[in-house]
Design an enzyme around this catalytic site. Structure first.
Site, PDB file in Angstrom:
ATOM      1  CB  VAL A 152      -1.034   0.080   1.188  1.00  0.00           C
ATOM      2  CG1 VAL A 152      -1.765  -0.714   1.576  1.00  0.00           C
ATOM      3  CG2 VAL A 152       0.638   0.000   2.327  1.00  0.00           C
ATOM      4  CG  ASP A 153       5.250   0.637  -0.471  1.00  0.00           C
ATOM      5  OD1 ASP A 153       4.991   0.766  -1.473  1.00  0.00           O
ATOM      6  OD2 ASP A 153       5.989  -0.120   0.745  1.00  0.00           O
ATOM      7  CG  HIS A 209      -4.008  -5.647  -0.280  1.00  0.00           C
ATOM      8  ND1 HIS A 209      -2.970  -6.548   0.841  1.00  0.00           N
ATOM      9  CD2 HIS A 209      -4.820  -6.449   0.004  1.00  0.00           C
ATOM     10  CE1 HIS A 209      -3.400  -7.768   0.645  1.00  0.00           C
ATOM     11  NE2 HIS A 209      -4.946  -7.698   0.211  1.00  0.00           N
ATOM     12  CB  CYS A 253     -20.805  11.935   4.469  1.00  0.00           C
ATOM     13  SG  CYS A 253     -20.045  10.604   4.785  1.00  0.00           S
ATOM     14  CB  THR A 274       4.227 -12.579  -0.813  1.00  0.00           C
ATOM     15  OG1 THR A 274       2.989 -12.565  -0.390  1.00  0.00           O
ATOM     16  CG2 THR A 274       4.231 -12.585  -1.443  1.00  0.00           C
ATOM     17  CB  SER A 275       4.291 -14.076   4.407  1.00  0.00           C
ATOM     18  OG  SER A 275       2.788 -13.853   3.787  1.00  0.00           O
ATOM     19  N   PRO A 291      13.677 -14.444   0.983  1.00  0.00           N
ATOM     20  CG  PRO A 291      15.032 -13.129   3.076  1.00  0.00           C
ATOM     21  CD  PRO A 291      13.669 -13.082   1.589  1.00  0.00           C
TER      22      PRO A 291
HETATM   23  P1  NAD Z   1       4.425 -10.463   4.844  1.00  0.00           P
HETATM   24  O1  NAD Z   1       4.746  -9.400   6.358  1.00  0.00           O
HETATM   25  O2  NAD Z   1       3.177 -11.241   5.815  1.00  0.00           O
HETATM   26  O3  NAD Z   1       5.382 -10.920   4.595  1.00  0.00           O
HETATM   27  C1  NAD Z   1       6.693 -10.770   4.340  1.00  0.00           C
HETATM   28  C2  NAD Z   1       7.910 -11.318   3.462  1.00  0.00           C
HETATM   29  O4  NAD Z   1       8.684 -10.819   3.091  1.00  0.00           O
HETATM   30  C3  NAD Z   1       7.893 -12.676   4.206  1.00  0.00           C
HETATM   31  O5  NAD Z   1       7.608 -14.049   3.694  1.00  0.00           O
HETATM   32  C4  NAD Z   1       9.905 -12.413   3.791  1.00  0.00           C
HETATM   33  O6  NAD Z   1      10.424 -13.427   4.817  1.00  0.00           O
HETATM   34  C5  NAD Z   1      10.021 -11.958   3.128  1.00  0.00           C
HETATM   35  N1  NAD Z   1      11.338 -10.759   3.047  1.00  0.00           N
HETATM   36  C6  NAD Z   1      11.639  -9.861   4.376  1.00  0.00           C
HETATM   37  N2  NAD Z   1      12.619  -9.008   3.368  1.00  0.00           N
HETATM   38  C7  NAD Z   1      12.552  -8.996   2.065  1.00  0.00           C
HETATM   39  C8  NAD Z   1      13.816  -9.124   0.879  1.00  0.00           C
HETATM   40  N3  NAD Z   1      14.797  -7.990   1.467  1.00  0.00           N
HETATM   41  N4  NAD Z   1      13.163  -9.337  -0.282  1.00  0.00           N
HETATM   42  C9  NAD Z   1      12.185 -10.424  -0.405  1.00  0.00           C
HETATM   43  N5  NAD Z   1      11.785 -11.019   0.627  1.00  0.00           N
HETATM   44  C10 NAD Z   1      11.898 -10.569   1.635  1.00  0.00           C
HETATM   45  O7  NAD Z   1       4.217  -9.597   4.249  1.00  0.00           O
HETATM   46  P2  NAD Z   1       2.884  -9.760   2.785  1.00  0.00           P
HETATM   47  O8  NAD Z   1       2.558 -11.195   2.131  1.00  0.00           O
HETATM   48  O9  NAD Z   1       2.596  -8.709   1.702  1.00  0.00           O
HETATM   49  O10 NAD Z   1       0.910 -10.059   3.569  1.00  0.00           O
HETATM   50  C11 NAD Z   1       1.058  -9.100   4.868  1.00  0.00           C
HETATM   51  C12 NAD Z   1       0.505  -7.270   4.463  1.00  0.00           C
HETATM   52  O11 NAD Z   1       0.755  -6.383   4.892  1.00  0.00           O
HETATM   53  C13 NAD Z   1      -0.208  -7.479   3.089  1.00  0.00           C
HETATM   54  O12 NAD Z   1      -1.777  -7.813   2.929  1.00  0.00           O
HETATM   55  C14 NAD Z   1      -0.048  -5.862   2.795  1.00  0.00           C
HETATM   56  O13 NAD Z   1      -0.758  -4.759   1.852  1.00  0.00           O
HETATM   57  C15 NAD Z   1       0.527  -5.345   4.204  1.00  0.00           C
HETATM   58  N6  NAD Z   1       1.626  -4.597   3.845  1.00  0.00           N
HETATM   59  C16 NAD Z   1       2.183  -3.882   3.593  1.00  0.00           C
HETATM   60  C17 NAD Z   1       3.388  -3.013   3.727  1.00  0.00           C
HETATM   61  C18 NAD Z   1       3.852  -1.689   2.333  1.00  0.00           C
HETATM   62  O14 NAD Z   1       2.561  -1.266   1.526  1.00  0.00           O
HETATM   63  N7  NAD Z   1       4.752  -2.262   2.651  1.00  0.00           N
HETATM   64  C19 NAD Z   1       4.351  -3.179   4.666  1.00  0.00           C
HETATM   65  C20 NAD Z   1       3.682  -4.342   5.895  1.00  0.00           C
HETATM   66  C21 NAD Z   1       2.198  -4.694   5.654  1.00  0.00           C
END
Ligand code: NAD
Length: 248
Positions: A103-104, A119, A149, A187-188, A213
């Site tokens: 969402v950044d 998202h 509103c 993504t996790s 990673p």
């Molecule tokens: P998550 O936080 O669940 O998982 C992040 C994943 O990224 C993990 O599996 C981790 O091992 C991996 N990771 C960490 N560092 C990394 C790197 N340098 N390179 C590659 N992978 C790396 O995030 P998600 O799966 O996106 O789901 C969580 C929810 O959180 C989403 O809905 C998202 O909208 C929201 N969110 C967004 C932001 C953002 O916009 N930057 C930040 C935090 C959460």
């Protein structure tokens, strides 16, 4: 990083590349993922308990301030080499679609144009009762109120328990099924329905690649796993795909 030649050949031949990104791709820009331990003032809060409609109804001020803090982090951050590599890829491949859970807005700031924000985006706001979008707002009251509103303003993001934008999700599913290759980056693979896109692609015989990673619940399903940080793996991958090996 040991990147198999077979993967490079698939990527070089691909005419339609689809990538799904998650919070991990922005980690190297200094934006914490939800599951990274948070420090300071906000460490005591669980994001899953702040990012819901019920949380906002319970304590609108707290939720607004949490997003204001995240908005500030994002505004101070810059796209990293992972975001930039994906933007470059879009310029050199005939069809490239980026589906992000983030969402950044950092992909767009890196130059990516064909982006589906599943998202939403925390830099935008809308009102709680009617989804009126509001281009600018004053913070004389926290949260501020909608000029149309009078209900509270909230970030224009998809909270846990809310539906994803139907058109965006439909486009994402179709793109995953029809890709020549699908990449799942940072993504996790825990948050649905985004997590199911890779398996959807695979069920249509699209080769799937994970860049992370850490392993995830889906790691064993991927055809290729590049276990490293996106900001290092993606520039290296792009260098190999271009054929000059140069990391830019
Ligand atoms: P998550 O936080 O669940 O998982 C992040 C994943 O990224 C993990 O599996 C981790 O091992 C991996 N990771 C960490 N560092 C990394 C790197 N340098 N390179 C590659 N992978 C790396 O995030 P998600 O799966 O996106 O789901 C969580 C929810 O959180 C989403 O809905 C998202 O909208 C929201 N969110 C967004 C932001 C953002 O916009 N930057 C930040 C935090 C959460």
């Amino acid at each position: 990083m040991n990147i198999p030649d077979e993967l490079i050949q698939l990527l070089q031949k691909a005419r339609k590349v689809v990538a799904l990104t998650g919070a991990g791709i922005s980690a190297e820009s200094g934006i914490p993922t939800f599951r990274q331990a948070q420090t300071g003032l906000w460490a005591q809060y669980d994001p899953e308990e702040l990012a819901t409609r019920a949380a906002f109804q319970r304590n609108p001020r707290l939720v607004w301030q949490w997003y204001a803090w995240r908005r500030q982090l994002v505004q101070q951050a810059a796209p990293n080499p992972g975001h930039l590599a994906l933007a470059e890829w879009e310029r050199i491949v005939p069809e490239f679609m980026l589906i992000t859970q983030n969402v950044d807005g950092l992909h767009q700031r890196a130059g990516s144009q064909n982006v589906i924000e599943l998202h939403g985006n925390l830099l935008r706001v809308k009102c709680f009762d009617h989804d009126h979008t509001v281009p600018t707002w004053e913070e004389d009251e926290i949260p501020p109120r909608c000029g149309q509103c009078g209900s509270y303003l909230r970030p224009d993001v998809v909270w846990f328990g809310e539906s994803l934008p139907a058109a965006g999700l439909h486009t994402a599913v179709t793109a995953a099924r029809t890709a020549d290759i699908f990449l799942s980056i940072g993504t996790s693979s825990l948050v649905q329905p985004a997590a199911s896109l890779a398996l959807e692609a695979k069920s249509y015989r699209v080769p799937i690649v994970e860049i992370n990673p850490q392993s995830t619940p889906l790691t064993s399903a991927f055809n290729f796993v590049l276990a490293g940080p996106a900001g290092e793996v993606l520039p290296e991958l792009m260098g190999r795909v271009r054929g000059d090996g140069v990391m830019r």
